[in-house]
Design an enzyme around this catalytic site. Structure first.
Site, PDB file in Angstrom:
ATOM      1  N   HIS A 207       0.796  -1.236   0.000  1.00  0.00           N
ATOM      2  CA  HIS A 207       0.000   0.000   0.000  1.00  0.00           C
ATOM      3  C   HIS A 207       0.826   1.283   0.000  1.00  0.00           C
ATOM      4  O   HIS A 207       0.276   2.368  -0.109  1.00  0.00           O
ATOM      5  CB  HIS A 207      -0.968   0.018   1.187  1.00  0.00           C
TER       6      HIS A 207
HETATM    7  C1  UD1 Z   1      -2.211   5.659   5.834  1.00  0.00           C
HETATM    8  C2  UD1 Z   1      -0.930   6.132   6.507  1.00  0.00           C
HETATM    9  C3  UD1 Z   1       0.101   5.014   6.482  1.00  0.00           C
HETATM   10  C4  UD1 Z   1      -0.456   3.716   7.030  1.00  0.00           C
HETATM   11  C5  UD1 Z   1      -1.719   3.377   6.284  1.00  0.00           C
HETATM   12  C6  UD1 Z   1      -2.342   2.099   6.784  1.00  0.00           C
HETATM   13  C7  UD1 Z   1      -0.466   8.552   6.211  1.00  0.00           C
HETATM   14  C8  UD1 Z   1       0.411   9.529   5.525  1.00  0.00           C
HETATM   15  N1  UD1 Z   1      -0.329   7.269   5.822  1.00  0.00           N
HETATM   16  O1  UD1 Z   1      -1.898   5.434   4.467  1.00  0.00           O
HETATM   17  O2  UD1 Z   1       1.205   5.391   7.278  1.00  0.00           O
HETATM   18  O3  UD1 Z   1       0.503   2.684   6.872  1.00  0.00           O
HETATM   19  O4  UD1 Z   1      -2.639   4.458   6.443  1.00  0.00           O
HETATM   20  O5  UD1 Z   1      -3.418   1.717   6.037  1.00  0.00           O
HETATM   21  O6  UD1 Z   1      -1.208   8.923   7.086  1.00  0.00           O
HETATM   22  N2  UD1 Z   1      -8.956   5.056   1.124  1.00  0.00           N
HETATM   23  C9  UD1 Z   1     -10.171   4.422   1.016  1.00  0.00           C
HETATM   24  N3  UD1 Z   1     -10.861   4.197   2.173  1.00  0.00           N
HETATM   25  C10 UD1 Z   1     -10.402   4.559   3.393  1.00  0.00           C
HETATM   26  C11 UD1 Z   1      -9.171   5.216   3.482  1.00  0.00           C
HETATM   27  C12 UD1 Z   1      -8.449   5.456   2.332  1.00  0.00           C
HETATM   28  O7  UD1 Z   1     -10.625   4.076  -0.060  1.00  0.00           O
HETATM   29  O8  UD1 Z   1     -11.074   4.285   4.394  1.00  0.00           O
HETATM   30  C13 UD1 Z   1      -8.180   5.291  -0.127  1.00  0.00           C
HETATM   31  C14 UD1 Z   1      -8.422   6.636  -0.754  1.00  0.00           C
HETATM   32  O9  UD1 Z   1      -8.274   6.497  -2.122  1.00  0.00           O
HETATM   33  C15 UD1 Z   1      -7.278   7.466  -0.192  1.00  0.00           C
HETATM   34  C16 UD1 Z   1      -6.158   6.443  -0.185  1.00  0.00           C
HETATM   35  O10 UD1 Z   1      -6.782   5.202   0.179  1.00  0.00           O
HETATM   36  O11 UD1 Z   1      -6.989   8.593  -0.934  1.00  0.00           O
HETATM   37  C17 UD1 Z   1      -5.060   6.735   0.794  1.00  0.00           C
HETATM   38  O12 UD1 Z   1      -5.585   6.878   2.109  1.00  0.00           O
HETATM   39  P1  UD1 Z   1      -4.764   7.710   3.219  1.00  0.00           P
HETATM   40  O13 UD1 Z   1      -5.471   7.643   4.511  1.00  0.00           O
HETATM   41  O14 UD1 Z   1      -4.431   9.056   2.689  1.00  0.00           O
HETATM   42  O15 UD1 Z   1      -3.385   6.954   3.297  1.00  0.00           O
HETATM   43  P2  UD1 Z   1      -3.047   5.385   3.373  1.00  0.00           P
HETATM   44  O16 UD1 Z   1      -2.395   5.014   2.092  1.00  0.00           O
HETATM   45  O17 UD1 Z   1      -4.195   4.576   3.851  1.00  0.00           O
END
Ligand code: UD1
Length: 371
Positions: A207
């Site tokens: 991820h």
């Molecule tokens: C975040 C953390 C990372 C952690 C990871 C665990 C930061 C910078 N990163 O990364 O350290 O290892 O969580 O999972 O805070 N999305 C969904 N549903 C959700 C949440 C996210 O579809 O419930 C998708 C969206 O497209 C979003 C993308 O995932 O833009 C990234 O989500 P985000 O929370 O920004 O970062 P993670 O990659 O999950």
């Protein structure tokens, strides 16, 4: 004592579980603020229900966005919550955007900030988590370090006076759930269709933006997994699914079987059923170590250096540059021999955290009485 935990993303919920349980055994008031960074049931709700965490007292509902938008949304939503609650401690977890926003909001309101999992460093400034950790450590009042290595990093940045070694709360929860899985307390793990838990398989997750966001790189990593001669159970994070779709990369190729992210007990059961793990997750590297499965990490560096030093984890930043035989031999290698010791503590970290915060509040009260 009144403590507010600020959480928002999946790994923080895992760490919150033992902390909430430790608070529940005391008279202290513990409130939970969920920023809403993760909102999918697979990344959030199942962790509350599955790990017995009380429902959040406040939900900020910030959702996804660019780093600035997400961090800023947490910051502005937190101010009134913290202003009203005025806790003795604000406890922030790990290295996500929710962590740095929680710490910054609290410190600016002159509230005491404790950082759980302080002192980890990858020294890779491309990682958003590295910015979040360094900034959080430098503004927090109490740095709760999980390992000796973390203590050394904090000392080298001039933060020794605020640092305490407490152990890693992930040991508390991982070993508890492992024992429950072994005693049959949970149903069989929710593995992707096509994976037979009685036959050898690898468990994979991916991820990190550095692996998912460049189409060529993502296609190469997925290709390497697909060509392995053993089935690969890929528990796909929404970011991976979104980026693969965007770039037109099929995840269900070759030997890859795609499933949803796993609830915690299922993840532990899946690791135990597997012959090894391939991942870019920080938490899973350590879970593989604690559950005694070999791990191959698709990153150039790791914060959890103890897993590498003990031979349980190998870093392979570019699997596609290895020959198919080298790659297969790496991910299916036998477990190392020798006792790895307990570099992450003895499973009592959450209790240590609560006691330490309690002591410091007490000292502060005595200090102000004698002043
Ligand atoms: C975040 C953390 C990372 C952690 C990871 C665990 C930061 C910078 N990163 O990364 O350290 O290892 O969580 O999972 O805070 N999305 C969904 N549903 C959700 C949440 C996210 O579809 O419930 C998708 C969206 O497209 C979003 C993308 O995932 O833009 C990234 O989500 P985000 O929370 O920004 O970062 P993670 O990659 O999950």
């Amino acid at each position: 004592m009144k403590v507010i935990s600020i959480v928002g993303a999946r790994p923080q919920l895992v760490k919150l579980a033992p902390i909430a349980a430790a608070f529940a055994r005391t008279e202290h008031e513990h409130q939970i603020v969920h920023t809403g960074q993760h909102y999918d049931a697979d990344l959030s709700d199942v962790f509350f229900s599955g790990l017995g965490i009380p429902d959040p007292d406040v939900h900020l509902g910030v959702g996804s966005g660019s780093h600035g938008v997400q961090t800023g949304a947490v910051l502005s939503a937190l101010d009134p919550v913290l202003e009203q609650a005025r806790p003795d401690w604000v406890l922030v977890y790990g290295d996500t955007n929710s962590t740095v926003a929680g710490a910054l909001s609290a410190v600016k309101m002159h509230l005491k900030v404790a950082h759980l999992e302080a002192g980890l460093r990858s020294f890779n400034r491309r990682m958003p988590e590295e910015h979040n950790r360094v900034l959080t450590d430098h503004c927090a009042d109490l740095l709760l370090a999980p390992t000796e290595e973390a203590v050394r990093h904090l000392a080298s940045e001039g933060l020794a006076h605020r640092t305490r070694l407490v152990g890693d709360v992930m040991v508390d929860i991982c070993l508890r759930i492992r024992d429950q899985v072994r005693s049959g307390a949970f149903p069989a793990p929710e593995l992707p269709e096509g994976i037979d838990p009685a036959e050898p398989f690898l468990l994979a997750t991916l991820h990190r933006p550095d692996n998912t966001d460049d189409p060529e790189r993502l296609a190469a990593i997925i290709g390497s997994l697909a060509r392995l001669p053993v089935p690969v159970a890929l528990a796909a994070h929404p970011r991976l699914v979104a980026r693969a779709e965007e770039h037109g990369i099929k995840l269900a190729q070759g030997n890859i079987r795609v499933g949803r992210p796993l609830p915690y007990a299922s993840l532990v059961a899946a690791v135990l059923a597997s012959i090894g793990v391939v991942t870019d997750s920080g938490g899973l590297q350590k879970e593989a170590f604690l559950l005694e499965r070999v791990c191959t990490t698709v990153r150039p560096e790791t914060e959890w250096v103890e897993t590498v030093r003990t031979g349980w984890n190998i870093l392979v930043p570019d699997p596609h540059t290895l020959t198919p035989t080298e790659w297969t031999e790496t991910v299916t290698r036998p477990a190392p021999v020798g006792d790895p010791g307990t570099p992450y503590g003895d499973g009592q970290a959450a209790r240590n955290v609560v006691r330490l915060m309690e002591e410091l509040v007490e000292e502060g009260r005595e200090g102000s009485r004698s002043a």
